[in-house]
Design a protein around this motif. Structure first.
Motif, mmCIF file in Angstrom:
data_model
loop_
_atom_site.group_PDB
_atom_site.id
_atom_site.type_symbol
_atom_site.label_atom_id
_atom_site.label_comp_id
_atom_site.label_asym_id
_atom_site.label_seq_id
_atom_site.Cartn_x
_atom_site.Cartn_y
_atom_site.Cartn_z
ATOM 1 N N PHE A 50 35.001 40.738 48.899
ATOM 2 C CA PHE A 50 36.034 41.515 48.887
ATOM 3 C C PHE A 50 36.177 42.381 47.616
ATOM 4 N N VAL A 51 36.340 43.579 47.479
ATOM 5 C CA VAL A 51 36.643 44.436 46.201
ATOM 6 C C VAL A 51 38.019 45.190 46.584
ATOM 7 N N VAL A 52 38.604 45.782 45.475
ATOM 8 C CA VAL A 52 39.618 46.634 45.474
ATOM 9 C C VAL A 52 39.238 48.122 46.264
ATOM 10 N N ARG A 53 40.069 48.379 47.156
ATOM 11 C CA ARG A 53 39.708 49.444 47.775
ATOM 12 C C ARG A 53 39.874 50.665 46.924
ATOM 13 N N ARG A 54 39.251 51.735 47.043
ATOM 14 C CA ARG A 54 39.543 53.189 46.532
ATOM 15 C C ARG A 54 40.345 53.818 47.664
ATOM 16 N N MET A 55 41.498 54.177 47.267
ATOM 17 C CA MET A 55 42.377 54.837 48.203
ATOM 18 C C MET A 55 42.504 56.410 47.946
ATOM 19 N N ALA A 56 41.892 57.209 48.542
ATOM 20 C CA ALA A 56 41.604 58.560 48.601
ATOM 21 C C ALA A 56 42.901 59.161 49.067
ATOM 22 N N PRO A 57 43.304 60.374 48.350
ATOM 23 C CA PRO A 57 44.298 60.952 48.959
ATOM 24 C C PRO A 57 44.496 61.432 50.512
ATOM 25 N N GLU A 58 43.421 61.677 50.954
ATOM 26 C CA GLU A 58 43.151 61.951 52.344
ATOM 27 C C GLU A 58 43.547 60.797 53.101
ATOM 28 N N ASP A 59 43.179 59.623 52.795
ATOM 29 C CA ASP A 59 43.385 58.373 53.475
ATOM 30 C C ASP A 59 44.823 58.226 53.356
ATOM 31 N N LEU A 60 45.593 58.342 52.273
ATOM 32 C CA LEU A 60 47.073 58.131 52.152
ATOM 33 C C LEU A 60 47.499 59.056 53.139
ATOM 34 N N ALA A 61 47.105 60.288 53.099
ATOM 35 C CA ALA A 61 47.733 61.277 53.828
ATOM 36 C C ALA A 61 47.700 61.168 55.321
ATOM 37 N N GLU A 62 46.739 60.566 55.963
ATOM 38 C CA GLU A 62 46.700 60.218 57.474
ATOM 39 C C GLU A 62 47.694 58.980 57.635
ATOM 40 N N LEU A 63 47.666 58.106 56.691
ATOM 41 C CA LEU A 63 48.670 56.941 56.924
ATOM 42 C C LEU A 63 50.069 57.503 56.835
ATOM 43 N N PHE A 64 50.498 58.078 55.743
ATOM 44 C CA PHE A 64 51.909 58.786 55.837
ATOM 45 C C PHE A 64 52.220 59.757 56.753
ATOM 46 N N GLU A 65 51.292 60.426 57.425
ATOM 47 C CA GLU A 65 51.638 61.410 58.589
ATOM 48 C C GLU A 65 51.925 60.670 59.558
ATOM 49 N N ALA A 66 51.196 59.541 59.943
ATOM 50 C CA ALA A 66 51.451 58.700 61.147
ATOM 51 C C ALA A 66 52.771 58.030 61.173
ATOM 52 N N ALA A 67 53.091 57.401 59.576
ATOM 53 C CA ALA A 67 54.408 56.712 59.585
ATOM 54 C C ALA A 67 55.254 57.902 59.370
ATOM 55 N N GLY A 68 55.266 58.899 59.227
ATOM 56 C CA GLY A 68 56.265 60.146 59.324
ATOM 57 C C GLY A 68 56.610 60.243 60.886
ATOM 58 N N GLU A 69 55.602 60.254 61.610
ATOM 59 C CA GLU A 69 55.806 60.658 62.881
ATOM 60 C C GLU A 69 56.570 59.541 63.630
ATOM 61 N N VAL A 70 56.068 58.489 63.406
ATOM 62 C CA VAL A 70 56.799 57.238 64.070
ATOM 63 C C VAL A 70 58.167 56.843 63.728
ATOM 64 N N GLU A 71 58.154 57.177 62.363
ATOM 65 C CA GLU A 71 59.716 57.020 61.598
ATOM 66 C C GLU A 71 60.600 57.689 62.052
ATOM 67 N N SER A 72 60.127 59.181 61.982
ATOM 68 C CA SER A 72 61.109 60.022 62.528
ATOM 69 C C SER A 72 61.488 60.034 64.116
ATOM 70 N N ALA A 73 60.689 59.570 64.942
ATOM 71 C CA ALA A 73 61.342 59.455 66.235
ATOM 72 C C ALA A 73 62.091 58.430 66.410
ATOM 73 N N LEU A 74 61.892 57.167 65.511
ATOM 74 C CA LEU A 74 63.017 56.212 65.485
ATOM 75 C C LEU A 74 64.358 56.595 64.829
ATOM 76 N N ALA A 75 64.246 57.404 63.844
ATOM 77 C CA ALA A 75 65.480 58.038 63.182
ATOM 78 C C ALA A 75 66.474 58.760 64.219
ATOM 79 N N ALA A 76 65.335 59.832 65.076
ATOM 80 C CA ALA A 76 66.352 60.523 65.946
ATOM 81 C C ALA A 76 66.912 59.590 66.961
ATOM 82 N N LEU A 77 66.176 58.582 67.573
ATOM 83 C CA LEU A 77 66.827 57.764 68.400
ATOM 84 C C LEU A 77 68.190 56.953 68.014
#
Length: 213
Positions: free
Chosen positions: A65-92
């Motif tokens: 194991f090594v510490v993972r290099r987190m590139a902005p594009e990696d975080l972008a995909e994660l946060f985009e997915a989280a935003g879509e799911v959480e916004s759906a939950l918020a609407a409900l």
């Protein structure tokens, strides 16, 4: 005891990685960590596997194991997915929260407005998002968000420690989301939650950029 020990090790390593004290590519050696924490290798191994699940560690040479290099594009995909799911939950939640749950949410927002400690506010922030997730009453979406939060929650918490201005903007965003839920305006709630998650990502991109050599 082993589970709790693994949790403590995991949280300590997460803090070090997110705060930038542990550099990308830095080895995470089981034996060395076991000696550092004064434990056997078993809880260390469990903590390292959790780090891998959270996208904070990866396998390097010889599968170590090594510490993972987190590139902005990696975080972008994660946060985009989280935003879509959480916004759906918020609407409900705008339609499904009970009056008691709505008032509890407002109380959490009020508590956040009175808090200037980044670590304490991070916990309030977690309660705010958990209250909205519970109010949606959709276990499938909730479990999906839980999986995404495993990868994003540590980075979200870093928002408040690394950028104190994020405290004030987060407070305002929480208030707007709560107001939309109180008004039972599902579409406004969806839009505001999506924007709220995106704002966290923007702060983190700046944080990562400042750490680049």
């Amino acid at each position: 005891m082993t589970i709790r020990t693994a949790e403590n090790i995991y949280e300590t390593l997460v803090d070090g990685i997110v705060a930038g004290r542990m550099a990308p590519g830095e080895p995470l050696v089981e034996q060395a960590l076991a000696e550092q924490f004064g434990v056997s290798r078993t809880p260390v191994r469990e903590a390292l596997h959790r780090l891998e699940q959270a996208n904070l560690a990866e396998r390097g040479a010889r599968r170590a194991f090594v510490v993972r290099r987190m590139a902005p594009e990696d975080l972008a995909e994660l946060f985009e997915a989280a935003g879509e799911v959480e916004s759906a939950l918020a609407a409900l939640s705008a339609h499904r929260m009970t009056e008691i749950e709505r008032r509890t949410l407002v109380a959490i927002v009020d508590e956040g407005h009175a808090c200037d400690d980044p670590a304490a506010y991070g916990q309030i922030n977690t309660r705010f998002h958990e209250a909205i997730k519970a109010g949606a009453r959709n276990t499938i979406l909730a479990s999906t968000l839980d999986e995404l939060n495993l990868r994003t929650s540590s980075w979200r918490a870093a928002n408040f420690v690394e950028n104190r201005r994020r405290l004030s903007t987060s407070r305002a965003e929480h208030r707007a989301i709560a107001d939309a839920i109180l008004a039972q305006d599902a579409e406004a709630t969806r839009r505001l939650m999506r924007s709220h998650v995106a704002s966290s990502y923007v702060v983190l991109v700046d944080l990562l950029a400042r750490r680049l050599p």
